[in-house]
Structures are given as structure tokens and as C-alpha cells.
Design a protein around this motif. Structure first.
Motif, PDB file in Angstrom:
ATOM      1  N   THR A 170       0.795  -1.219   0.000  1.00 50.27           N
ATOM      2  CA  THR A 170       0.000   0.000   0.000  1.00 50.27           C
ATOM      3  C   THR A 170       0.833   1.277   0.000  1.00 50.27           C
ATOM      4  OG1 THR A 170      -0.122   0.008   2.418  1.00 50.27           O
ATOM      5  CG2 THR A 170      -1.930  -1.068   1.224  1.00 50.27           C
ATOM      6  N   SER A 171       2.104   1.168   0.423  1.00 50.38           N
ATOM      7  CA  SER A 171       2.992   2.330   0.551  1.00 50.38           C
ATOM      8  C   SER A 171       2.412   3.385   1.479  1.00 50.38           C
ATOM      9  CB  SER A 171       3.315   2.949  -0.814  1.00 50.38           C
ATOM     10  OG  SER A 171       4.027   2.031  -1.602  1.00 50.38           O
ATOM     11  N   LEU A 172       1.759   2.938   2.545  1.00 54.15           N
ATOM     12  CA  LEU A 172       1.170   3.819   3.551  1.00 54.15           C
ATOM     13  C   LEU A 172       1.630   3.336   4.918  1.00 54.15           C
ATOM     14  CD1 LEU A 172      -0.797   6.261   3.583  1.00 54.15           C
ATOM     15  CD2 LEU A 172      -2.606   4.633   4.102  1.00 54.15           C
ATOM     16  N   CYS A 173       2.255   4.221   5.690  1.00 57.75           N
ATOM     17  CA  CYS A 173       2.785   3.810   7.003  1.00 57.75           C
ATOM     18  C   CYS A 173       1.637   3.662   8.011  1.00 57.75           C
ATOM     19  CB  CYS A 173       3.829   4.804   7.498  1.00 57.75           C
ATOM     20  SG  CYS A 173       3.200   6.410   7.969  1.00 57.75           S
ATOM     21  N   LEU A 174       1.965   3.011   9.128  1.00 55.25           N
ATOM     22  CA  LEU A 174       0.959   2.773  10.163  1.00 55.25           C
ATOM     23  C   LEU A 174       0.393   4.071  10.737  1.00 55.25           C
ATOM     24  CD1 LEU A 174       2.684  -0.174  12.067  1.00 55.25           C
ATOM     25  CD2 LEU A 174       0.642  -0.291  10.643  1.00 55.25           C
ATOM     26  N   ASP A 175       1.219   5.086  10.875  1.00 52.49           N
ATOM     27  CA  ASP A 175       0.750   6.367  11.434  1.00 52.49           C
ATOM     28  C   ASP A 175      -0.262   7.039  10.510  1.00 52.49           C
ATOM     29  OD1 ASP A 175       2.339   6.103  13.692  1.00 52.49           O
ATOM     30  OD2 ASP A 175       4.015   7.174  12.797  1.00 52.49           O
ATOM     31  N   CYS A 176      -0.013   6.997   9.211  1.00 53.93           N
ATOM     32  CA  CYS A 176      -0.934   7.631   8.263  1.00 53.93           C
ATOM     33  C   CYS A 176      -2.200   6.808   8.075  1.00 53.93           C
ATOM     34  CB  CYS A 176      -0.247   7.859   6.926  1.00 53.93           C
ATOM     35  SG  CYS A 176       1.068   9.095   7.005  1.00 53.93           S
ATOM     36  N   ALA A 177      -2.120   5.500   8.259  1.00 57.53           N
ATOM     37  CA  ALA A 177      -3.291   4.643   8.076  1.00 57.53           C
ATOM     38  C   ALA A 177      -4.255   4.744   9.244  1.00 57.53           C
ATOM     39  CB  ALA A 177      -2.850   3.189   7.908  1.00 57.53           C
ATOM     40  N   ALA A 178      -3.763   5.199  10.388  1.00 60.15           N
ATOM     41  CA  ALA A 178      -4.611   5.294  11.594  1.00 60.15           C
ATOM     42  C   ALA A 178      -5.541   6.459  11.538  1.00 60.15           C
ATOM     43  CB  ALA A 178      -3.749   5.395  12.830  1.00 60.15           C
TER      44      ALA A 178
END
Length: 97
Positions: free
Chosen positions: A89-97
Motif C-alpha cells: 500500500t505504501s502507507l505507514c501505520l501512522d498515516c493509516a490510523a
């Protein structure tokens, strides 16, 4: 009759601030100003605006993106693959939250 909107408002049946509260407010403002004025010396390693920095070298070694890192499409930071929210997804955990 003109209304002074900056004047303190007192409702019917209430008294204005007692002198003790006014003195307490004045004491608080004096101590906060005193604390601000105490530490006026710049800390080690900090420079004041307008300082001459012409003798300093500002070179930084840039490390390219590693195989175990990805660029987050939300915050644009390089993050380790273990911090990817879902694989691919190229999306980090912080941005996905």
C-alpha cells in the motif's frame, strides 16, 4: 448610551472581583514575566537570528532509499517495511490510523 465592550461585565447580584483576586492576578503576571526575563542567554549550540554562519560547513551525506524501506504516500517519509500498514500500500501505520 455607548457600551464599553472591553470593560469587565458584572451580572446583577454579583460583586466585582475582590482586591485579593486582583492582587493574585498581578502577582502571577509578575512571576511569569520574571521567569521569561531570567533566561535570556542563548543556550550552547544555538545561534541568534542574523548570526554570521559563513565559516560553517553545511554539507550533509544523503543515503539513498534502502531495499527494506518505502516512501509513505501520506507523509512522504522513508519508513522501514515493518511499518507498512498493509503490504503493497505504501502507507505507514501512522498515516493509516
Amino acid at each position: 448610551m455607548a457600551t464599553d465592550y472591553d470593560a469587565p461585565r458584572v451580572r446583577d447580584g454579583e460583586e466585582e472581583k475582590s482586591d485579593a483576586f486582583v492582587e493574585l492576578d498581578a502577582a502571577r503576571s509578575r512571576t511569569s514575566v520574571d521567569l521569561l526575563e531570567e533566561d535570556t542567554d542563548p543556550a550552547d549550540g544555538h545561534t541568534l537570528p542574523g548570526a554570521d554562519l559563513s565559516d560553517l560547513s553545511l554539507e550533509v551525506r544523503v543515503v539513498p532509499q534502502q531495499l527494506d524501506e518505502f516512501a509513505c504516500i501520506g507523509c512522504f517519509l522513508l519508513v522501514h517495511r515493518s511499518q507498512e500498514s498493509k503490504p503493497g500500500t505504501s502507507l505507514c501505520l501512522d498515516c493509516a490510523a
